[in-house]
Scaffold this motif. Sequence first.
Motif, PDB file in Angstrom:
ATOM      1  N   PHE A 327       0.818  -1.190  -0.014  1.00  0.00           N
ATOM      2  CA  PHE A 327      -0.042   0.116   0.044  1.00  0.00           C
ATOM      3  C   PHE A 327       0.944   1.225  -0.047  1.00  0.00           C
ATOM      4  N   GLY A 328       1.987   0.975   0.337  1.00  0.00           N
ATOM      5  CA  GLY A 328       3.066   2.482   0.330  1.00  0.00           C
ATOM      6  C   GLY A 328       3.752   2.489  -0.864  1.00  0.00           C
ATOM      7  N   ALA A 329       3.472   1.367  -1.824  1.00  0.00           N
ATOM      8  CA  ALA A 329       4.120   1.754  -3.243  1.00  0.00           C
ATOM      9  C   ALA A 329       3.862   2.979  -3.872  1.00  0.00           C
ATOM     10  N   THR A 330       4.549   3.845  -4.231  1.00  0.00           N
ATOM     11  CA  THR A 330       4.218   5.041  -4.851  1.00  0.00           C
ATOM     12  C   THR A 330       4.495   5.324  -6.431  1.00  0.00           C
ATOM     13  N   TYR A 331       5.446   4.338  -6.599  1.00  0.00           N
ATOM     14  CA  TYR A 331       6.256   4.383  -8.059  1.00  0.00           C
ATOM     15  C   TYR A 331       6.665   3.056  -8.371  1.00  0.00           C
ATOM     16  N   LEU A 423      18.869  -3.105 -10.508  1.00  0.00           N
ATOM     17  CA  LEU A 423      19.915  -3.926 -11.230  1.00  0.00           C
ATOM     18  C   LEU A 423      19.026  -4.891 -12.099  1.00  0.00           C
ATOM     19  N   MET A 424      19.632  -5.028 -13.414  1.00  0.00           N
ATOM     20  CA  MET A 424      18.698  -6.051 -14.277  1.00  0.00           C
ATOM     21  C   MET A 424      19.155  -7.521 -13.631  1.00  0.00           C
ATOM     22  N   GLY A 425      20.434  -7.518 -13.204  1.00  0.00           N
ATOM     23  CA  GLY A 425      20.812  -9.079 -12.739  1.00  0.00           C
ATOM     24  C   GLY A 425      20.131  -9.680 -11.407  1.00  0.00           C
ATOM     25  N   TYR A 426      19.575  -8.686 -10.758  1.00  0.00           N
ATOM     26  CA  TYR A 426      18.851  -9.498  -9.371  1.00  0.00           C
ATOM     27  C   TYR A 426      17.329  -9.260  -9.472  1.00  0.00           C
ATOM     28  N   GLY A 427      16.796 -10.335  -9.051  1.00  0.00           N
ATOM     29  CA  GLY A 427      15.088 -10.275  -8.996  1.00  0.00           C
ATOM     30  C   GLY A 427      14.654 -10.387 -10.517  1.00  0.00           C
ATOM     31  N   THR A 428      13.789  -9.553 -10.594  1.00  0.00           N
ATOM     32  CA  THR A 428      13.223  -9.492 -11.754  1.00  0.00           C
ATOM     33  C   THR A 428      13.601  -7.938 -12.639  1.00  0.00           C
ATOM     34  N   GLY A 429      14.753  -7.571 -12.256  1.00  0.00           N
ATOM     35  CA  GLY A 429      14.969  -6.382 -12.793  1.00  0.00           C
ATOM     36  C   GLY A 429      13.968  -5.154 -12.436  1.00  0.00           C
ATOM     37  N   ALA A 430      13.079  -5.439 -11.771  1.00  0.00           N
ATOM     38  CA  ALA A 430      11.946  -4.330 -11.626  1.00  0.00           C
ATOM     39  C   ALA A 430      11.708  -4.245  -9.897  1.00  0.00           C
ATOM     40  N   ILE A 431      11.361  -3.050  -9.332  1.00  0.00           N
ATOM     41  CA  ILE A 431      10.910  -2.641  -8.142  1.00  0.00           C
ATOM     42  C   ILE A 431       9.577  -2.140  -8.099  1.00  0.00           C
ATOM     43  N   MET A 432       9.000  -2.445  -6.830  1.00  0.00           N
ATOM     44  CA  MET A 432       8.123  -1.524  -6.464  1.00  0.00           C
ATOM     45  C   MET A 432       8.626  -0.558  -5.342  1.00  0.00           C
ATOM     46  N   ALA A 433       8.494   0.754  -5.521  1.00  0.00           N
ATOM     47  CA  ALA A 433       9.398   1.601  -4.559  1.00  0.00           C
ATOM     48  C   ALA A 433       8.365   2.150  -3.619  1.00  0.00           C
ATOM     49  N   VAL A 434       8.913   1.689  -2.353  1.00  0.00           N
ATOM     50  CA  VAL A 434       8.067   2.334  -1.151  1.00  0.00           C
ATOM     51  C   VAL A 434       8.974   3.286  -0.305  1.00  0.00           C
ATOM     52  N   PRO A 435       8.968   4.478  -0.947  1.00  0.00           N
ATOM     53  CA  PRO A 435      10.055   5.558  -0.232  1.00  0.00           C
ATOM     54  C   PRO A 435       9.848   5.492   1.071  1.00  0.00           C
ATOM     55  N   ALA A 436       8.850   5.711   1.727  1.00  0.00           N
ATOM     56  CA  ALA A 436       8.703   5.740   3.181  1.00  0.00           C
ATOM     57  C   ALA A 436       9.548   4.721   4.063  1.00  0.00           C
ATOM     58  N   HIS A 437       9.833   3.488   3.333  1.00  0.00           N
ATOM     59  CA  HIS A 437      10.383   2.456   4.042  1.00  0.00           C
ATOM     60  C   HIS A 437      11.565   1.822   3.658  1.00  0.00           C
ATOM     61  N   ASP A 438      12.173   2.502   2.509  1.00  0.00           N
ATOM     62  CA  ASP A 438      13.417   2.074   1.943  1.00  0.00           C
ATOM     63  C   ASP A 438      14.270   3.300   1.757  1.00  0.00           C
ATOM     64  N   SER A 439      15.663   3.161   2.149  1.00  0.00           N
ATOM     65  CA  SER A 439      16.343   4.380   2.103  1.00  0.00           C
ATOM     66  C   SER A 439      16.724   4.556   0.556  1.00  0.00           C
ATOM     67  N   ARG A 440      16.879   3.628  -0.181  1.00  0.00           N
ATOM     68  CA  ARG A 440      17.074   4.320  -1.785  1.00  0.00           C
ATOM     69  C   ARG A 440      15.982   4.674  -2.196  1.00  0.00           C
ATOM     70  N   ASP A 441      14.723   4.184  -2.060  1.00  0.00           N
ATOM     71  CA  ASP A 441      13.481   4.689  -2.613  1.00  0.00           C
ATOM     72  C   ASP A 441      13.400   6.147  -2.013  1.00  0.00           C
ATOM     73  N   PHE A 442      13.753   6.259  -0.764  1.00  0.00           N
ATOM     74  CA  PHE A 442      13.416   7.553  -0.307  1.00  0.00           C
ATOM     75  C   PHE A 442      14.295   8.701  -0.892  1.00  0.00           C
TER      76      PHE A 442
END
Length: 962
Positions: A327-331, A423-442
């Motif tokens: 629910f916190g994903a904004t992009y 990074l393309m090489g990790y996971g699916t190469g795509a993320i949901m960004a949850v800026p409130a709870h992840d420092s990189r997304d923040f």
Amino acid sequence: MSETNTAAEVAAPHRYTAALAADIEARWQDFWDADGTYEAPNPSGELAGDPAVVARPKKFIMDMFPYPSGAGLHVGHPLGYIATDVYARYHRMTGHNVLHTLGFDAFGLPAEQYAVQTGTHPRVSTEANIENMKAQLRRLGLGHDKRRSFETIDPEYYKWTQWIFLQIFNSWYDEDAKKARPIAELVALFESGERAVDGERPWSELSAAERADVLGRYRLAYASDAPVNWCPGLGTVLANEEVTADGRSERGNFPVFKSKLRQWNMRITAYADRLLDDLDALDWPEAIKLQQRNWIGRSVGARVDFPVEGHPDAKVTVFTTRQDTLFGATYLVVAPEHQLVVAEGGNGGIVPAAWPEGTHEDWTGGHATPAEAVAAYRKEAAAKSDVERQADAKEKTGVFTGAYAINPVSGARLPVFTADYVLMGYGTGAIMAVPAHDSRDFAFARAFDLPMRCVVRPSDDRGTDPSTWAESFDSYEAEIIDSAGPDVSLDGLAVPEAKTRMAEWLTERGIGEATVNFRLRDWLFSRQRYWGEPFPIVYDEAGVAHPLPESMLPLELPEVEDYSPRTFEPDDADTSPETPLSRNEDWVNVELDLGDGVKRYRRETNTMPNWAGSCWYELRYLDPHNSERLVSADAERYWMGPREGQPHGGVDLYVGGAEHAVLHLLYARFWSKVLFDLGHISSAEPFHKLYNQGMIQAYVYRDSRGIPVTATEVEERDGAFYHQGEKVSRLLGKMGKSLKNAVTPDEICAEYGADTLRLYEMAMGPLDVSRPWDTRAVVGQYRLLQRLWRNVVDEATGELTVVDAEPDDATLRALHKAVDGVAQDMANLRFNTAIAKVTELNNFVTKLSEVPRSVAERMVLLVAPLAPHIAEELWRKLGRTGSVVHQDFPVADPAYLVDEAVTCVVQIKGKVKARLEVAPSISDEELEKVALADPAVVAALGGAGIRKVIVRAPKLVNIVPA
RNA sequence: GAGCGAGUGGCGCAACAGGCUAGACGCAGCGGACUUAAAAUCCGUAGCCCAAGUGGCAUGUGGGUUCGAAUCCCACCUCGCUCACCA
């Protein structure tokens, strides 16, 4: 040897000097070789031997085998070899059948580079280096079973390396059975239709090339066109494990670039779970296990599909470990290399023709259309080396793709970005960004002015409005808030429960599921080198790879005129590798009958990486000359099979440096598991107990320009250091030629003898700790051996000085205490304290007016594992026949371990006030009574009352006054 | 930045499970013996401080737990190793 010793030799012609040591050592080394003293019998086959020895418990004690370099050995190299040798000798003397030997790992880059530098063929230079190293090692008196030694460059050895490659090539990983199975069984499943082929057409309709293609997606060794680490400076591709964190080659420190090249890989990822789980039962240092766990990098989370607005067929699939924060994903962010943003080809691309109405101008990167912006960003990202990407890690860059996706839980519109922090090489190469709870997304959200939504209640007082926060909030011990949608609500759940609930909901909807993701990638297995094992693979005219039949092994490395690698400007990424073997057309083009008539083929011209030979060498020690099998089943079960406490079996002790934590040790475990699955071996793990020896460091002296000066020419005056009158600085560093501080075992052997060197290396400190070499201190162990010698032999006459009298009680106690302590220390690899105990005993014996024979004999046996040459010589002088190697190690008599009287300390509030001599069997009550009656205690108490008395009979009484 | 490990004499290090006066064993040092002399060897000495004692202080720093802490706990400092945009 210095001339000053000559006088001493005249005075005491039978003194234990370097010259005498050299004579003794050479004689016993010859004896051992001629006698086969260290040969360990197999239960059957060519190396079968004495059944009584075979019946003993086995110990397989191994070193990480050496890589013969042109520089030769310095004293740091044999540390581990001496330690395993002492350990092996101790176990031989305590009733074990001990397998201890040493081979040589000789394929690979350094040998090839050395050959190129010196202009000699790698085989010539490598053989010369091995001969030199063998001579250096022989001087140390290591008890190796020489029948079992080999070099990885022997065709008879690499025949089996190639054979194992074919086994891996010809198998697939059955996810249901969780094990490797022969590829023929998969073909049978496809043929019968029991298993469907991925793709639209059935197996029976596929061409040979198409079938090969399908199987290539299953084989545990396969060729693929994936992006690989290309190192122009070295002229070869490298495995992930060989590339440093800042994107350079571990060897040579050249830049490494991602490049799409057809290369061989090993599907080690199929074994990720087992490689992780089986670590638990291994007796390895926790630090190494942790490194392997991190390298495998298992993350538990979920896959989530996000529908793309205006593209009913397209979806962005992300991997997240925090599906509870959906629910916190904004992009969303996709990697720049992601298929969805590849403008060319239009295969599922989601980039629209124009910017949506009202697009934030910072999001466009100043470009007129999304396609332009994305193309420009992709180009920018591709041009960045890993080093630059690393350096820019703090500043987030990226660009809006123009597309919007829908958050499946809330229906919210989420802009889709592309950014290189994904990074393309990790996971699916795509993320949901949850800026409130992840420092990189923040950080990214701050840079691009993206919304943030708090869905985990902060445990501090920052409040729930992320726009006021200084950093993101990340905790697993909090409550989910603001997470109620039309179909699902997580409000009030704790993080773990919310994760489960969300995964269930995604699964019900068919838009995601709980998954496990690994950091581990497949192992890039081909190199563009001459000096390696050739692949036993040929290609037909359609380009389909065929394995050579076993009868054509070994496929020998051809003699070539030009074996040097084709290297390039280190920074020139627009280059591609050229294999040295491809220059040899006569070898490359062959006519073979692979079962369907003689046809023309082209050989694979890549070679295997230098790790290949060390992936299975422990097995070949067991049965080194077997031409029928890589190892006989009998020998393998005997030496490697599972035992109690070792559910996976394996080598009993493996000693080597910690630098192999994720390279060799991971690869060898992987090969073991494949061979185990296919039924070739009984042990699923190669090394049950691993021990990392520390490094021997050495002082590096540098002049005012920072250039190292020859360490032996440095003088110390008043705590400062001078070289040719100039003041120099001193720092602790590695030992080596380039730092001008190398000390060779040869020079120490010449000065003091091999036994002294062995003792000194073991006495320096605990085996697993790094410590500085100090040549001046070596003499201490030399003196120990001299005193030991003098306790048995008259220096002037060479006659025995021992007497046949019974030792007195104090001597027996000293002896048995030492025997007990030394045995325990040896069993626990604590050689430094074992030597201290031997020294203590020897110092005690030195003070006796005469040395009883029985004491002398047991002292000789005690030092035999540590200093085998002098032990053999003294054993013989004492009139005993045969080698000391197979004598029983002394056993302590418990009766002498208890002292007749024990010193008991009487403390008052923890301060010692009196000491009492008491019987070891004294009771607590009795001891308390005696202590309280002691005049010194009475005086110290000064009439004060007693609150409490702690008694630990027979050693301690502690009185707490009122 | 994160994780792990380690800090004990001039030096390398001991103290196996909180308990024998911390510093075993070795190097270097100091004193002595032997020697014309030196080297080698042997014997002895040795944490620091002082008013020299049945004294005080000592295991990176500061606190805590305990009758008792090098050892256990917390914070900090220093060093080493490993990983490092891993979702």
